[in-house]
Design a protein around this motif. Structure first.
Motif, PDB file in Angstrom:
ATOM      1  N   UNK A   1      -8.824   7.148  -4.174  1.00  0.00           N
ATOM      2  CA  UNK A   1      -8.150   8.427  -3.900  1.00  0.00           C
ATOM      3  C   UNK A   1      -8.038   8.682  -2.402  1.00  0.00           C
ATOM      4  N   UNK A   2      -9.039   8.214  -1.658  1.00  0.00           N
ATOM      5  CA  UNK A   2      -9.053   8.450  -0.218  1.00  0.00           C
ATOM      6  C   UNK A   2      -8.147   7.492   0.542  1.00  0.00           C
ATOM      7  N   UNK A   3      -7.763   6.380  -0.096  1.00  0.00           N
ATOM      8  CA  UNK A   3      -6.954   5.378   0.595  1.00  0.00           C
ATOM      9  C   UNK A   3      -5.600   5.946   1.005  1.00  0.00           C
ATOM     10  N   UNK A   4      -5.002   6.786   0.161  1.00  0.00           N
ATOM     11  CA  UNK A   4      -3.707   7.365   0.511  1.00  0.00           C
ATOM     12  C   UNK A   4      -3.797   8.236   1.760  1.00  0.00           C
TER      13      UNK A   4
ATOM     14  N   UNK B   1       0.826  -1.206   0.000  1.00  0.00           N
ATOM     15  CA  UNK B   1       0.000   0.000   0.000  1.00  0.00           C
ATOM     16  C   UNK B   1       0.864   1.261   0.000  1.00  0.00           C
ATOM     17  N   UNK B   2       1.930   1.227   0.776  1.00  0.00           N
ATOM     18  CA  UNK B   2       2.838   2.382   0.824  1.00  0.00           C
ATOM     19  C   UNK B   2       3.421   2.668  -0.552  1.00  0.00           C
ATOM     20  N   UNK B   3       3.840   1.606  -1.250  1.00  0.00           N
ATOM     21  CA  UNK B   3       4.433   1.791  -2.571  1.00  0.00           C
ATOM     22  C   UNK B   3       3.400   2.234  -3.611  1.00  0.00           C
ATOM     23  N   UNK B   4       2.160   1.847  -3.401  1.00  0.00           N
ATOM     24  CA  UNK B   4       1.118   2.189  -4.371  1.00  0.00           C
ATOM     25  C   UNK B   4       0.694   3.643  -4.254  1.00  0.00           C
ATOM     26  N   UNK B   5       0.539   4.137  -3.019  1.00  0.00           N
ATOM     27  CA  UNK B   5      -0.089   5.446  -2.831  1.00  0.00           C
ATOM     28  C   UNK B   5       0.864   6.575  -2.440  1.00  0.00           C
TER      29      UNK B   5
ATOM     30  N   UNK C   1       2.956   8.998  -4.975  1.00  0.00           N
ATOM     31  CA  UNK C   1       2.207   9.892  -5.863  1.00  0.00           C
ATOM     32  C   UNK C   1       1.392  10.952  -5.137  1.00  0.00           C
ATOM     33  N   UNK C   2       1.358  10.889  -3.818  1.00  0.00           N
ATOM     34  CA  UNK C   2       0.550  11.862  -3.077  1.00  0.00           C
ATOM     35  C   UNK C   2       1.252  13.225  -3.090  1.00  0.00           C
TER      36      UNK C   2
ATOM     37  N   UNK D   1      10.841   8.458  -2.009  1.00  0.00           N
ATOM     38  CA  UNK D   1      10.612   8.396  -3.456  1.00  0.00           C
ATOM     39  C   UNK D   1       9.826   9.616  -3.910  1.00  0.00           C
ATOM     40  N   UNK D   2       8.813   9.972  -3.115  1.00  0.00           N
ATOM     41  CA  UNK D   2       7.971  11.128  -3.438  1.00  0.00           C
ATOM     42  C   UNK D   2       8.794  12.415  -3.448  1.00  0.00           C
ATOM     43  N   UNK D   3       9.533  12.635  -2.374  1.00  0.00           N
ATOM     44  CA  UNK D   3      10.304  13.876  -2.220  1.00  0.00           C
ATOM     45  C   UNK D   3      11.374  14.008  -3.297  1.00  0.00           C
ATOM     46  N   UNK D   4      12.006  12.893  -3.639  1.00  0.00           N
ATOM     47  CA  UNK D   4      13.085  12.911  -4.622  1.00  0.00           C
ATOM     48  C   UNK D   4      12.568  12.923  -6.059  1.00  0.00           C
TER      49      UNK D   4
END
Length: 301
Positions: A116-119, A43-47, A50-51, A173-176
């Motif tokens: 969309x709400x899962x993240x 779940x962490x890798x999925x959402x 991209x948040x 991953x998101x920040x970078x």
């Protein structure tokens, strides 16, 4: 409606399979391990990569901390005023102060508001509920219970928890601005699709309803706080003080309204904080919350 039906189906399937011994006695233990070590990291890798990280996301996360803080203030004060046993006070603080934001909360949020709400739900769970149950809840258990746990052990538990490791990795991953490799995504999609059946079946297997104990007034005090009072506080606070609306507001209230967390009850039981009451709060709270959460869903629009 199909998602809600599936949630109820797998919950009932878990209860029935345990009652009629369709599966081995320790099946729920292995399902929980699969959730913790495989599905939640997926779940962490999925959402999370991209948040869109914004300051306003701190508000949903803050709900978990408000929940536990108000629980500690309320039941700690009542315990002193009414001269409750310390074990009773500690049990209510911990079990009523922690929402089941993952195994029940994420499937419910997905059913009510979509992917969309899962993240947001995952963010509340990892940055809120998990850190609390792994640290502050242990501190409260030490204060009101008999067992002791070193600070070093608490820190080790947090840093070594697989979903939290993947949560931090996904935020990096998101920040970078990196991307999860394409070949990983189909596997992640398959694993995250298993959340509802695995989580709700495991929850159902662990429910232990004892109708003879329903007259326990402390049970209804704990559930009254968890299912009605604290969601109402978050509703009023976030709507009229913070001016929050839309999906952030809806998920914040609904996740707060979830039933007591199973892990919280396990902490209370392991520290001898009214084990029967701790089990009862979860056993009655989870099925009852399916009605109250729907009530909050309609209330928040």
């Amino acid at each position: 409606m199909l998602q809600l039906f599936l949630i109820l189906f797998f919950l009932v399937f878990g209860i029935v399979s345990r009652r009629w011994s369709f599966v081995p006695e320790n099946a729920s233990f292995y399902l929980n391990k699969f959730l913790i070590y495989v599905i939640l990291p997926a779940l962490a890798l999925k959402y999370m990569p991209n948040i869109q990280l914004e300051k306003k996301l701190l508000l949903p996360v803050l709900t978990a901390w408000i929940n536990f803080g108000v629980s500690w203030l309320l039941f700690g004060t009542l315990g002193r005023k009414l001269q409750w046993k310390r074990s009773l006070t500690g049990c209510l603080i911990i079990v009523a102060g922690l929402a089941n934001t993952s195994f029940v909360g994420i499937p419910m949020v997905n059913a009510l508001y979509g992917t969309e709400a899962v993240q947001l739900a995952f963010l509340i769970d990892q940055a809120g509920s998990f850190i609390i149950v792994s640290s502050v809840a242990i501190i409260v258990a030490n204060i009101y219970g008999k067992g002791k746990k070193r600070k070093r052990d608490i820190t080790k538990k947090i840093l070594g928890f697989p979903p939290f490791i993947f949560f931090c990795f996904a935020i990096l991953i998101n920040v970078q601005g990196w991307k999860v490799p394409e070949f990983v995504l189909p596997v992640v999609d398959v694993l995250t699709a298993m959340l509802t059946p695995v989580a709700l079946t495991a929850v159902g297997m662990q429910l232990n309803l004892r109708f003879s104990a329903l007259s326990n007034r402390y049970l209804w005090m704990g559930l009254g706080y968890k299912l009605l009072l604290i969601p109402a506080i978050i509703f009023l606070l976030y709507r009229y003080l913070f001016g929050l609306d839309g999906l952030l507001f809806q998920v914040s209230v609904v996740e707060t309204a979830m039933a007591p967390m199973i892990t919280g009850s396990i902490i209370a039981i392991s520290h001898d904080l009214e084990p029967k009451l701790a089990s009862l709060l979860v056993g009655v709270g989870i099925p009852l919350s399916f009605l109250t959460v729907l009530g909050w869903y309609w209330t928040v629009g």
